[in-house]
Design a protein around this motif. Structure first.
Motif, PDB file in Angstrom:
ATOM      1  N   ALA A  16       0.146   0.334   0.626  1.00 16.13           N
ATOM      2  CA  ALA A  16       1.143   1.147  -0.068  1.00 16.13           C
ATOM      3  C   ALA A  16       2.226   1.624   0.894  1.00 16.13           C
ATOM      4  CB  ALA A  16       0.463   2.333  -0.748  1.00 16.13           C
ATOM      5  N   LEU A  17       1.819   1.998   2.098  1.00 17.21           N
ATOM      6  CA  LEU A  17       2.809   2.422   3.099  1.00 17.21           C
ATOM      7  C   LEU A  17       3.749   1.269   3.446  1.00 17.21           C
ATOM      8  CD1 LEU A  17       0.574   4.554   5.518  1.00 17.21           C
ATOM      9  CD2 LEU A  17       2.427   5.400   4.061  1.00 17.21           C
ATOM     10  N   ARG A  18       3.194   0.081   3.556  1.00 22.58           N
ATOM     11  CA  ARG A  18       4.025  -1.083   3.860  1.00 22.58           C
ATOM     12  C   ARG A  18       5.027  -1.341   2.747  1.00 22.58           C
ATOM     13  NH1 ARG A  18       0.235  -4.382   4.482  1.00 22.58           N
ATOM     14  NH2 ARG A  18       0.435  -5.662   2.584  1.00 22.58           N
ATOM     15  N   ARG A  19       4.607  -1.186   1.487  1.00 21.84           N
ATOM     16  CA  ARG A  19       5.524  -1.374   0.358  1.00 21.84           C
ATOM     17  C   ARG A  19       6.605  -0.295   0.373  1.00 21.84           C
ATOM     18  NH1 ARG A  19       3.929  -6.475  -1.008  1.00 21.84           N
ATOM     19  NH2 ARG A  19       1.767  -6.542  -1.730  1.00 21.84           N
ATOM     20  N   GLY A  20       6.203   0.941   0.715  1.00 19.26           N
ATOM     21  CA  GLY A  20       7.185   2.021   0.753  1.00 19.26           C
ATOM     22  C   GLY A  20       8.223   1.811   1.841  1.00 19.26           C
ATOM     23  N   ILE A  21       7.777   1.344   3.015  1.00 16.07           N
ATOM     24  CA  ILE A  21       8.722   1.070   4.106  1.00 16.07           C
ATOM     25  C   ILE A  21       9.672  -0.052   3.721  1.00 16.07           C
ATOM     26  CG2 ILE A  21       8.886   0.195   6.472  1.00 16.07           C
ATOM     27  CD1 ILE A  21       6.207   1.638   7.027  1.00 16.07           C
ATOM     28  N   ALA A  22       9.121  -1.094   3.101  1.00 13.48           N
ATOM     29  CA  ALA A  22       9.967  -2.220   2.674  1.00 13.48           C
ATOM     30  C   ALA A  22      10.959  -1.795   1.596  1.00 13.48           C
ATOM     31  CB  ALA A  22       9.091  -3.364   2.168  1.00 13.48           C
ATOM     32  N   GLY A  23      10.627  -0.751   0.858  1.00 18.02           N
ATOM     33  CA  GLY A  23      11.522  -0.267  -0.187  1.00 18.02           C
ATOM     34  C   GLY A  23      12.506   0.773   0.286  1.00 18.02           C
ATOM     35  N   GLY A  24      12.774   0.805   1.573  1.00 20.65           N
ATOM     36  CA  GLY A  24      13.761   1.741   2.096  1.00 20.65           C
ATOM     37  C   GLY A  24      13.149   3.070   2.486  1.00 20.65           C
TER      38      GLY A  24
END
Length: 585
Positions: free
Chosen positions: A324-332
């Motif tokens: 989830a953290l990786r998705r959040g980082i990728a989402g700006g």
């Protein structure tokens, strides 16, 4: 001191502030259902008197109607939560039993570490007791490594507790490991073991076991204590005077931790007395007492096993958190980008729901506030090593140099009730807000001033004979028996400042980490909070070249500057955090 009771009805009143960031204040003296001395007096009369609650009205409480009595205990409405005074709820006996185990473990930690600097640093036979003669730098490094280990261990221990064993079993295994470490430390400190060369490998082995056991124990016992209070709703209560109040979980947790850390100061007082045994009998007796107490700490853990609330371990959520953290980082760098709907728009399905992402957001916000605490711990932990060595350079009047830490425990015992009974009620009456961030900022500032004062004391030592900037190392010291002629009692303000910082920072930080972490991540966030001290110990290792004469003034000056800057940053960056209810990350 750093880096931890009978059953009582905690009815300590608080200010009814709009944002529900209430503080403990003193109860009215004519209300026997209220504990009037936070952390000091447990009113057993209150326990009997408060079994029946009454509703405000013109009639005497004893004539209250059945409907009025039945009103007590129900879940409060939103309007009642907003308008009525918040108080501490009744606290079950099992919670104090869990506290007892935590308090005994803290006694063992302080009792084992208090003589350790002298044990490692000094040669036997001098004015200052010693055994191994490793020197100040090497001894400080070992002590810092011990502290580092005890605050890094909580991270893997949190995973084990939450995902495999559960908090209760993790506590038991951790206590056994720490008990074995304390036993080895005692056995290898016997005169025969020291003369036989077993002391150095013994103390290293013991430090490893103490670090692992203590780190795992304290990261589980702190949330485990709060787990024993299982009320989650705001509920109506009626005081004996007829006043309606609201029992608050948040305020109850605050009260529990205040009592816990006040009791830790009490045992710290006795634990810091072990240097008397070290000086006048030997290190073996100083270590025997903590060894016995650690085994005793297992008794309340086993006795309460059928009465404790023991949350079951959950599945390992770390892979999902990382994903989830990786998705959040990728989402700006926006955690909302990791929510299922946002991911579905990109053609991905994820195994978590919106509430899981919100839990991560809350945890990140909590951890962000704690990121400046390594600087605080770097300075606070000087009491475990370099301040002990500083006392050894001063006139001690027959007091063991490593017993000066007792001034911190005494100060904590005194100032904690004064702050709870005096400062907080005064600010409440004046309607001056004193949020957790404000309290932590004050603690940072007080400790920074203490470090400035420490710098001045060290400078004074270097300016005084007979050895000036080489204390105990010149011929005039007569084989390290004559220190520089500066009174050791000049250290008392340092420990007093440390005690104030503990009340404002450490108690508040523990409370903040627990209250602001989601249920599924409480042990993890608590471990991260404790890991801040470990990072502080890592930073201390970088100061090793300065932890020797004549460079100590420079070291203390740098520490003062670092903590002063951290104080400013804490207030500037986070002073509005307490107002955030559902902040975005």
């Amino acid at each position: 001191m750093s880096d931890l009771m009978p059953d009582a009805h905690g009815s300590v009143e608080t200010s009814s502030e709009p944002d529900l960031q209430s503080r403990l204040v003193i109860a009215h003296t004519d209300d026997l259902s209220v504990v009037t001395n936070v952390g000091l007096i447990f009113s057993f009369e209150a326990e009997n008197d408060s079994q029946t609650f009454h509703k405000t009205g013109d009639q005497l409480p004893s004539k209250a109607s059945s409907s009025q009595i039945n009103d007590d205990g129900r879940v409060a409405t939103e309007d009642e939560v907003r308008d009525l005074l918040h108080v501490v709820d009744r606290i079950p006996l099992r919670l104090w039993v869990a506290c007892l185990a935590g308090i005994l473990e803290r006694f063992v930690w302080y009792g084992a570490t208090s003589p350790l600097q002298n044990y490692l640093q000094n040669q036997p036979g001098g004015e200052v007791p010693g055994a191994l003669g490793l020197g100040q730098a090497a001894a400080s490094n070992i002590v810092n490594a011990l502290i580092l280990g005890s605050y890094i261990t909580p991270i893997p221990a949190a995973f084990i507790a939450d995902c495999w064993l559960g908090r209760y079993k993790t506590m038991i295994y951790a206590a056994i490991i720490e008990s074995i470490g304390a036993t080895i430390l005692f056995a290898t400190s016997l005169p025969a073991a020291i003369h036989g060369g077993a002391a150095l490998p013994g103390v290293i082995t013991a430090c490893v076991l103490l670090a692992v056991g203590s780190g795992a124990f304290k990261t589980t016992v702190v949330p485990f204590i709060a787990d024993q209070y299982d009320e989650t709703d705001f509920r109506i209560q009626t005081q004996k005077t007829g006043e309606k109040v609201i029992s608050s979980r948040e305020l109850t947790i605050t009260y529990i931790y205040n009592v816990f850390y006040w009791a830790v100061n009490i045992v710290g007082f006795f634990a810091d007395s072990t240097p008397l045994l070290e000086k006048y009998v030997g290190f073996w007796l100083a270590y025997l007492i903590p060894c016995c107490c650690m085994w005793l700490a297992l008794i309340p853990v086993f006795v309460g096993r059928n009465h404790f609330i023991r949350p079951s371990p959950t599945s390992n959520i770390m892979p999902e958190i990382v994903s989830a953290l990786r998705r959040g980082i990728a989402g700006g760098f926006r955690m909302d980008a990791a929510k299922p709907d946002a991911q579905l728009e990109r053609g991905r399905q994820v195994p978590w729901d919106d509430s899981f992402v919100e839990d991560i957001k809350r945890s990140l916000l909590t951890c962000r506030v704690l990121l400046l605490f390594p600087i605080h711990w770097l300075c606070y932990n000087q009491t475990f090593n370099n301040l002990i060595s500083q006392a050894g350079q001063m006139v001690t009047y027959g007091i063991p140099n490593d017993m000066m830490k007792i001034a911190g425990a005494i100060s904590g015992i005194i100032v904690a009730p004064i702050i709870q009974k005096g400062l907080y009620p005064f600010l409440t009456r004046k309607q001056v807000p004193f949020s957790p961030i404000a309290r932590m900022t004050v603690g940072f500032a007080v400790l920074a001033l203490s470090m400035v004062y420490t710098t001045v004391v060290q400078k004074l030592i270097y300016q005084t004979g007979p050895c000036y900037d080489a204390p105990l190392a010149c011929p005039a010291a007569h084989d390290r028996t004559i220190p520089n002629q500066v009174s050791v009692f000049l250290q008392i303000p340092i420990y007093f400042g440390g005690a104030l910082a503990e009340v404002f920072c450490l108690t508040t930080g523990t409370e903040y980490a627990y209250n602001h972490a989601p249920d599924s991540m409480k042990t993890l966030v608590q471990a991260i909070w404790l890991a801040m001290a470990g990072i502080g110990s890592c930073l201390a290792l970088a100061f090793t070249p300065l932890t020797q004469d004549p460079h100590l003034v420079t070291m203390y000056a740098i520490l003062s500057g670092l903590l002063g800057g951290a104080t400013i940053l804490l207030w500037v960056l986070f002073r509005h955090v307490d107002k955030i209810k559902d902040g975005s990350v």
